[in-house]
Enzyme design. Structure first.
Site, PDB file in Angstrom:
ATOM      1  N   GLU A   2       0.865  -1.193   0.000  1.00  0.00           N
ATOM      2  CA  GLU A   2       0.000   0.000   0.000  1.00  0.00           C
ATOM      3  C   GLU A   2       0.894   1.232   0.000  1.00  0.00           C
ATOM      4  OE1 GLU A   2      -2.784   0.351   3.310  1.00  0.00           O
ATOM      5  OE2 GLU A   2      -2.830   2.530   3.026  1.00  0.00           O
TER       6      GLU A   2
ATOM      7  N   ARG B 203       0.429  10.353   0.179  1.00  0.00           N
ATOM      8  CA  ARG B 203       0.715  11.412   1.161  1.00  0.00           C
ATOM      9  C   ARG B 203       1.888  12.267   0.757  1.00  0.00           C
ATOM     10  NH1 ARG B 203       0.039   7.879   6.731  1.00  0.00           N
ATOM     11  NH2 ARG B 203      -1.827   6.834   5.973  1.00  0.00           N
TER      12      ARG B 203
ATOM     13  N   THR C  86      -4.522   6.064   1.474  1.00  0.00           N
ATOM     14  CA  THR C  86      -4.904   7.458   1.694  1.00  0.00           C
ATOM     15  C   THR C  86      -5.708   8.006   0.510  1.00  0.00           C
ATOM     16  OG1 THR C  86      -2.734   7.609   2.821  1.00  0.00           O
ATOM     17  CG2 THR C  86      -4.083   9.570   2.808  1.00  0.00           C
TER      18      THR C  86
ATOM     19  N   LYS D 258     -11.192  -1.692   6.691  1.00  0.00           N
ATOM     20  CA  LYS D 258      -9.995  -1.347   7.467  1.00  0.00           C
ATOM     21  C   LYS D 258     -10.460  -0.677   8.756  1.00  0.00           C
ATOM     22  CE  LYS D 258      -6.744   2.508   6.948  1.00  0.00           C
ATOM     23  NZ  LYS D 258      -5.402   2.829   6.433  1.00  0.00           N
TER      24      LYS D 258
HETATM   25  C1  3PG Z   1      -2.274   4.146   8.001  1.00  0.00           C
HETATM   26  O1  3PG Z   1      -2.300   5.019   7.206  1.00  0.00           O
HETATM   27  O2  3PG Z   1      -2.927   3.119   7.867  1.00  0.00           O
HETATM   28  C2  3PG Z   1      -1.493   4.362   9.216  1.00  0.00           C
HETATM   29  O3  3PG Z   1      -0.939   5.623   9.230  1.00  0.00           O
HETATM   30  C3  3PG Z   1      -0.431   3.370   9.463  1.00  0.00           C
HETATM   31  O4  3PG Z   1      -0.298   3.459  10.781  1.00  0.00           O
HETATM   32  P1  3PG Z   1       1.083   3.228  11.539  1.00  0.00           P
HETATM   33  O5  3PG Z   1       2.062   4.190  10.960  1.00  0.00           O
HETATM   34  O6  3PG Z   1       0.739   3.513  12.960  1.00  0.00           O
HETATM   35  O7  3PG Z   1       1.466   1.776  11.301  1.00  0.00           O
END
Ligand code: 3PG
Length: 216
Positions: free
Chosen positions: A49, A53, A77, A137
């Site tokens: 994924e 960003r 995102t 999710k």
């Molecule tokens: C996401 O976008 O799913 C999270 O920012 C990932 O979260 P983490 O950086 O706490 O693993």
């Protein structure tokens, strides 16, 4: 469920068949994209994924798709229908959104893009379900109740499965992965910023390898 919805559900669920963790990737440098993807694939992690960003995200996914054919590349995102259309046109195999809107759900279904939509409340689960989404999710997982929330969701949402993401680590992943309603979990711990900065691809391959023993 219509045939299209069922097919998209099956394709989204199939992402979980490749291993217990989907890395959530934030790329600042385009030149890191291909070596990072190769390092993860070398560690047996194929579903990637790449989050929208950073300015290089689209080019990074294009490069990975061109040069690392073993990778199954999705965009994270995804926050708007424009994002969804753009990543589908790029050739991404799936999309992940931090939250859910019916508009995104409908457009992804219309364009045939498997979507893993983010939810954090029972009402959001119900909205996504109403549009045919049953693999969701949970985001941000650790902040909204973590494994306890997933346990509480199991009975009322007996036909819904989850990919918890947000605040999960190698140490805490097993408590999620042991739950019957968790198919896979997501996290950024496979791609630490300092390893990317240093180009330490061997460390990333090792972190990827370690994920395979996480599901007991
Ligand atoms: C996401 O976008 O799913 C999270 O920012 C990932 O979260 P983490 O950086 O706490 O693993």
């Amino acid at each position: 469920m219509t045939d299209t919805t069922a097919d998209l559900h099956a394709r989204t669920l199939a992402l979980a068949s490749h291993g217990p963790v989907i890395p959530v990737i934030v790329l600042d440098r385009l030149s890191d994209a291909v070596p990072l993807a190769r390092a993860l694939v070398a560690g047996g992690v194929r579903v990637l994924e790449v989050t929208l960003r950073t300015p290089v995200a689209m080019d990074a996914m294009r490069a990975i798709m061109a040069e690392v054919p073993e990778a199954i590349v999705g965009a994270g995102t995804v926050r708007s229908v424009e994002d969804a259309r753009a990543v589908q046109a790029l050739g991404c195999q799936f999309a992940v959104s931090p939250g859910y809107t019916s508009e995104i759900g409908r457009v992804c279904r219309d364009i045939g893009l498997p979507l893993l939509p983010g939810v954090s409340t029972a009402s959001e689960v119900m909205m996504a379900n109403a549009d045919g989404y049953r693999f969701l999710k949970l985001f941000p997982a650790s902040a909204v109740g973590g494994a306890n929330l997933l346990k509480a969701f199991a009975s009322p949402f007996h036909d819904v499965v989850f990919c918890p993401t947000g605040g999960i680590s190698y140490e805490t992943a097993p408590q999620y992965l042991s739950l019957p309603n968790v198919k896979v979990c997501g996290g950024s711990w496979l791609t630490p910023a300092d390893a990317l900065e240093a180009g330490d691809w061997a460390r990333i391959t090792e972190l990827a390898r370690q994920t395979h023993s996480l599901r007991g």
